[in-house]
Design a protein around this motif. Structure first.
Motif, mmCIF file in Angstrom:
data_model
loop_
_atom_site.group_PDB
_atom_site.id
_atom_site.type_symbol
_atom_site.label_atom_id
_atom_site.label_comp_id
_atom_site.label_asym_id
_atom_site.label_seq_id
_atom_site.Cartn_x
_atom_site.Cartn_y
_atom_site.Cartn_z
ATOM 1 N N MET A 1 92.468 57.908 -6.955
ATOM 2 C CA MET A 1 91.426 57.131 -7.593
ATOM 3 C C MET A 1 92.012 56.058 -8.518
ATOM 4 N N LEU A 2 93.077 56.419 -9.247
ATOM 5 C CA LEU A 2 93.725 55.479 -10.154
ATOM 6 C C LEU A 2 94.338 54.311 -9.378
ATOM 7 N N ILE A 3 94.938 54.612 -8.235
ATOM 8 C CA ILE A 3 95.554 53.553 -7.424
ATOM 9 C C ILE A 3 94.481 52.589 -6.933
ATOM 10 N N MET A 4 93.364 53.089 -6.477
ATOM 11 C CA MET A 4 92.279 52.223 -6.009
ATOM 12 C C MET A 4 91.763 51.343 -7.146
ATOM 13 N N TRP A 5 91.668 51.915 -8.332
ATOM 14 C CA TRP A 5 91.216 51.156 -9.486
ATOM 15 C C TRP A 5 92.211 50.048 -9.824
ATOM 16 N N LEU A 6 93.512 50.368 -9.800
ATOM 17 C CA LEU A 6 94.549 49.374 -10.090
ATOM 18 C C LEU A 6 94.549 48.251 -9.050
ATOM 19 N N VAL A 7 94.375 48.611 -7.776
ATOM 20 C CA VAL A 7 94.318 47.602 -6.714
ATOM 21 C C VAL A 7 93.101 46.700 -6.921
ATOM 22 N N ALA A 8 91.972 47.285 -7.265
ATOM 23 C CA ALA A 8 90.761 46.497 -7.502
ATOM 24 C C ALA A 8 90.943 45.549 -8.681
ATOM 25 N N VAL A 9 91.524 46.036 -9.769
ATOM 26 C CA VAL A 9 91.758 45.197 -10.948
ATOM 27 C C VAL A 9 92.738 44.076 -10.607
ATOM 28 N N ALA A 10 93.821 44.392 -9.886
ATOM 29 C CA ALA A 10 94.803 43.374 -9.500
ATOM 30 C C ALA A 10 94.156 42.332 -8.587
ATOM 31 N N GLY A 11 93.344 42.769 -7.643
ATOM 32 C CA GLY A 11 92.666 41.845 -6.735
ATOM 33 C C GLY A 11 91.703 40.927 -7.469
ATOM 34 N N LEU A 12 90.928 41.494 -8.368
ATOM 35 C CA LEU A 12 89.990 40.675 -9.141
ATOM 36 C C LEU A 12 90.719 39.707 -10.071
ATOM 37 N N THR A 13 91.827 40.153 -10.650
ATOM 38 C CA THR A 13 92.622 39.277 -11.512
ATOM 39 C C THR A 13 93.185 38.115 -10.701
ATOM 40 N N PHE A 14 93.749 38.413 -9.523
ATOM 41 C CA PHE A 14 94.285 37.346 -8.673
ATOM 42 C C PHE A 14 93.180 36.380 -8.264
ATOM 43 N N ALA A 15 92.028 36.899 -7.869
ATOM 44 C CA ALA A 15 90.916 36.025 -7.471
ATOM 45 C C ALA A 15 90.498 35.127 -8.630
ATOM 46 N N GLY A 16 90.445 35.676 -9.820
ATOM 47 C CA GLY A 16 90.079 34.877 -10.985
ATOM 48 C C GLY A 16 91.085 33.772 -11.257
ATOM 49 N N VAL A 17 92.369 34.115 -11.167
ATOM 50 C CA VAL A 17 93.426 33.121 -11.387
ATOM 51 C C VAL A 17 93.419 32.096 -10.263
#
Length: 169
Positions: free
Chosen positions: A1-17
């Motif tokens: 669950m933690l890995i999925m959360w980290l991937v989601a946060v990283a993906g959203l951060t990249f999309a924002g940037v």
């Protein structure tokens, strides 16, 4: 669950940037000197460029092809080049109507890496001309064929635009 959360946060951060335009400022293109097409022009030592040349205007290089001869004057070819540049997603930073030279920067779709492209129409005879083109990556030691594909696509589009023009003139 933690890995999925980290991937989601990283993906959203990249999309924002990525979509905020921040990557463009993080990866500046700089501004190269005006390209002078000649047998002595300096080329990168890394395989991150591609040339289209004709008539002895460029140095010997493995990463180049000979320009076809277009059945239009250099001025007419330059006009067709100017029509195509906006469709290639580039931003023009230099244009000289006297030397028939235009430069633009184009960025890769996902990571926004900048590439510089110089295009110049060169007369061959009265009603024929060739394209001089130099496309190179700002970052990285290899372009994975992106510059070659870009210039081959440009040549094909120029061929389609100029075919039959000399008959209509």
């Amino acid at each position: 669950m933690l890995i999925m959360w980290l991937v989601a946060v990283a993906g959203l951060t990249f999309a924002g940037v990525r979509f905020s335009g921040l990557l463009d400022s993080m990866l500046p293109a700089g501004e190269p000197e005006v390209t002078r097409f000649s047998p002595e022009m300096p080329l990168p030592t890394q395989p991150n460029f591609y040339l289209v040349c004709g008539g002895g205007h460029c140095p010997p290089a493995i990463r180049k092809i000979e320009s076809p001869v277009f059945p239009v004057s250099a001025t007419q070819l330059f006009s067709r080049i100017e029509e195509l540049v906006p469709t290639m997603g580039g931003k023009v930073t230099y244009r000289n109507g006297e030397t028939l030279h235009i430069r633009f920067v184009v960025r890769s779709t996902i990571f926004r890496f900048p590439d510089w492209v110089d295009l110049q129409a060169s007369p061959v005879e009265d009603n024929s001309s060739q394209l001089l083109a130099y496309s190179r990556s700002v970052y990285g030691g290899d372009d994975f064929g992106a510059n070659e594909k870009r210039l081959e696509k440009l040549l094909a589009r120029l061929d389609a635009l100029t075919r039959g023009m000399s008959i209509r003139q």
